[in-house]
Design a protein around this motif. Structure first.
Motif, PDB file in Angstrom:
ATOM      1  N   TYR A 100       0.837  -1.207   0.000  1.00  0.00           N
ATOM      2  CA  TYR A 100       0.000   0.000   0.000  1.00  0.00           C
ATOM      3  C   TYR A 100       0.870   1.253   0.000  1.00  0.00           C
ATOM      4  N   PHE A 122       3.268  -0.302   3.536  1.00  0.00           N
ATOM      5  CA  PHE A 122       2.883  -1.535   4.205  1.00  0.00           C
ATOM      6  C   PHE A 122       2.596  -2.642   3.184  1.00  0.00           C
ATOM      7  N   ALA A 125       0.732  -5.798   2.405  1.00  0.00           N
ATOM      8  CA  ALA A 125      -0.429  -6.541   2.921  1.00  0.00           C
ATOM      9  C   ALA A 125      -0.470  -7.971   2.401  1.00  0.00           C
ATOM     10  N   PRO A 136      -6.812 -14.630  10.171  1.00  0.00           N
ATOM     11  CA  PRO A 136      -7.327 -13.635  11.121  1.00  0.00           C
ATOM     12  C   PRO A 136      -7.430 -12.260  10.469  1.00  0.00           C
ATOM     13  N   ASN A 137      -8.042 -11.314  11.153  1.00  0.00           N
ATOM     14  CA  ASN A 137      -8.114  -9.943  10.646  1.00  0.00           C
ATOM     15  C   ASN A 137      -6.715  -9.459  10.307  1.00  0.00           C
ATOM     16  N   GLY A 138      -6.594  -8.800   9.167  1.00  0.00           N
ATOM     17  CA  GLY A 138      -5.296  -8.253   8.786  1.00  0.00           C
ATOM     18  C   GLY A 138      -4.408  -9.239   8.039  1.00  0.00           C
ATOM     19  N   ALA A 139      -4.905 -10.456   7.794  1.00  0.00           N
ATOM     20  CA  ALA A 139      -4.074 -11.465   7.124  1.00  0.00           C
ATOM     21  C   ALA A 139      -3.839 -11.137   5.657  1.00  0.00           C
ATOM     22  N   GLY A 140      -4.709 -10.285   5.095  1.00  0.00           N
ATOM     23  CA  GLY A 140      -4.555  -9.920   3.681  1.00  0.00           C
ATOM     24  C   GLY A 140      -5.627 -10.532   2.790  1.00  0.00           C
ATOM     25  N   LYS A 141      -6.664 -11.094   3.387  1.00  0.00           N
ATOM     26  CA  LYS A 141      -7.724 -11.747   2.601  1.00  0.00           C
ATOM     27  C   LYS A 141      -8.466 -10.728   1.731  1.00  0.00           C
ATOM     28  N   THR A 142      -8.897  -9.644   2.360  1.00  0.00           N
ATOM     29  CA  THR A 142      -9.662  -8.642   1.612  1.00  0.00           C
ATOM     30  C   THR A 142      -8.805  -8.029   0.505  1.00  0.00           C
ATOM     31  N   THR A 143      -7.553  -7.765   0.818  1.00  0.00           N
ATOM     32  CA  THR A 143      -6.644  -7.207  -0.190  1.00  0.00           C
ATOM     33  C   THR A 143      -6.538  -8.159  -1.378  1.00  0.00           C
ATOM     34  N   GLU A 183     -16.066 -12.568   3.323  1.00  0.00           N
ATOM     35  CA  GLU A 183     -16.689 -12.722   4.642  1.00  0.00           C
ATOM     36  C   GLU A 183     -18.219 -12.552   4.611  1.00  0.00           C
TER      37      GLU A 183
HETATM   38  P1  ATP Z   1     -10.102  -8.268   7.614  1.00  0.00           P
HETATM   39  O1  ATP Z   1     -10.783  -9.534   7.971  1.00  0.00           O
HETATM   40  O2  ATP Z   1      -9.915  -7.334   8.773  1.00  0.00           O
HETATM   41  O3  ATP Z   1     -10.635  -7.594   6.388  1.00  0.00           O
HETATM   42  P2  ATP Z   1      -8.017  -9.177   5.952  1.00  0.00           P
HETATM   43  O4  ATP Z   1      -7.336 -10.476   6.117  1.00  0.00           O
HETATM   44  O5  ATP Z   1      -9.054  -9.088   4.924  1.00  0.00           O
HETATM   45  O6  ATP Z   1      -8.618  -8.709   7.302  1.00  0.00           O
HETATM   46  P3  ATP Z   1      -6.855  -6.882   4.734  1.00  0.00           P
HETATM   47  O7  ATP Z   1      -8.107  -6.093   4.864  1.00  0.00           O
HETATM   48  O8  ATP Z   1      -6.452  -7.333   3.397  1.00  0.00           O
HETATM   49  O9  ATP Z   1      -6.880  -8.125   5.701  1.00  0.00           O
HETATM   50  O10 ATP Z   1      -5.698  -6.004   5.369  1.00  0.00           O
HETATM   51  C1  ATP Z   1      -4.368  -6.472   5.447  1.00  0.00           C
HETATM   52  C2  ATP Z   1      -3.522  -5.365   6.022  1.00  0.00           C
HETATM   53  O11 ATP Z   1      -3.428  -4.294   5.077  1.00  0.00           O
HETATM   54  C3  ATP Z   1      -4.071  -4.756   7.298  1.00  0.00           C
HETATM   55  O12 ATP Z   1      -3.018  -4.591   8.224  1.00  0.00           O
HETATM   56  C4  ATP Z   1      -4.625  -3.427   6.865  1.00  0.00           C
HETATM   57  O13 ATP Z   1      -4.493  -2.465   7.893  1.00  0.00           O
HETATM   58  C5  ATP Z   1      -3.746  -3.064   5.686  1.00  0.00           C
HETATM   59  N1  ATP Z   1      -4.470  -2.236   4.713  1.00  0.00           N
HETATM   60  C6  ATP Z   1      -5.656  -2.540   4.123  1.00  0.00           C
HETATM   61  N2  ATP Z   1      -6.014  -1.570   3.265  1.00  0.00           N
HETATM   62  C7  ATP Z   1      -5.045  -0.620   3.310  1.00  0.00           C
HETATM   63  C8  ATP Z   1      -4.841   0.624   2.648  1.00  0.00           C
HETATM   64  N3  ATP Z   1      -5.713   1.098   1.755  1.00  0.00           N
HETATM   65  N4  ATP Z   1      -3.718   1.323   2.957  1.00  0.00           N
HETATM   66  C9  ATP Z   1      -2.827   0.846   3.848  1.00  0.00           C
HETATM   67  N5  ATP Z   1      -2.945  -0.326   4.493  1.00  0.00           N
HETATM   68  C10 ATP Z   1      -4.052  -1.062   4.240  1.00  0.00           C
END
Ligand code: ATP
Length: 235
Positions: A15, A19, A21, A40-47, A160
């Protein structure tokens, strides 16, 4: 391979702030699989899923869907049905009217048979004729899934979908995914709950801090995953 629903190779997302992700992520999904992206939250799934939906671009690596590389606006994106939480529906219109408006706006032909099948899979029953403002959150979420399923896309991607739902609603959501998978189409769904992935998915990719830590058939993972489970639950 043109017929492989999803091949992810060396995927990385850094990002703006620097960072990272998602790093060096590679896996593939074969036709008819229901793949759980677990972490878990923050693992990078949504990204990862947002890159798959063409909403954000990878820093490195690539995603291929049915052999076509995903880029913003790529034609192959029309073969992906995606569910993202919080779809905006018009509350004073019925569920069905909302879907008809949406479908008209996509400019795609009225594949009425598909439309009906998608509604059946979503399991809303007669509630499709009620105003959306009367819907529970579970029903709204299933309406959003029905919307993503209109046209019966060959690959469904859900971020999710059980978030914020109570146990009966989670159960109904799981049945929706199973009915969809039973049509032979491919599903990718993210979750932070191992039990949910075990109950819904055929295959799993476990992510932690942006990397893949385990992958395989759900049965194999359950057998061999003392360690992976621990890592998933580790905050
Ligand atoms: P969640 O279940 O919380 O959505 P996740 O596994 O889907 O978790 P992501 O949403 O992909 O995880 O986020 C992964 C990491 O990237 C997190 O630490 C988040 O803070 C960071 N992140 C997400 N979007 C951005 C962004 N636009 N800019 C900077 N960092 C980001």
């Amino acid at each position: 391979l043109a017929s492989t629903p999803l091949v992810i190779s060396g995927l990385r997302k850094q990002y703006g702030g620097g960072f990272v992700a998602v790093r060096d992520l590679s896996f593939r999904v074969e036709p008819g699989q229901v793949l759980g992206l677990l972490g878990p939250n923050g693992a990078g799934k949504t990204t990862t899923l947002r890159m798959l939906m063409g909403l954000i671009t990878p820093t490195a690596g690539e995603i291929r869907v049915f052999g076509h590389r995903i880029t913003p606006g790529a034609p192959v994106l029309s073969r992906i049905g995606s569910f993202v939480e919080g779809s905006g529906f018009l509350p004073h219109l019925s569920g069905q009217a909302n879907l008809e408006l949406y479908w008209a706006a996509t400019g795609r032909p009225a594949e009425k048979a598909h439309f009906t099948e998608a509604l059946e899979i979503a399991g809303l029953g007669d509630a499709v004729h009620r105003r959306v403002k009367t819907y529970s959150q579970g029903m709204r979420q299933r309406l959003a899934i029905a919307q993503a399923m209109l046209g019966l896309p060959e690959l469904m991607v859900l971020d999710e979908p059980t978030n914020g739902l109570d146990p009966p609603q989670i159960h109904q959501m799981r049945e929706v995914l199973q009915r969809y998978a039973a049509t032979g189409r491919t599903v990718v769904v993210s979750s932070h709950l191992l039990a949910e992935v075990e109950q819904t998915c055929t295959h799993v990719v476990v992510m932690h801090r942006g990397t893949l830590v385990a992958a395989g058939e759900v049965g194999e993972l359950a057998a061999a995953s003392g360690e992976a489970t621990f890592r998933v639950d580790d905050p």
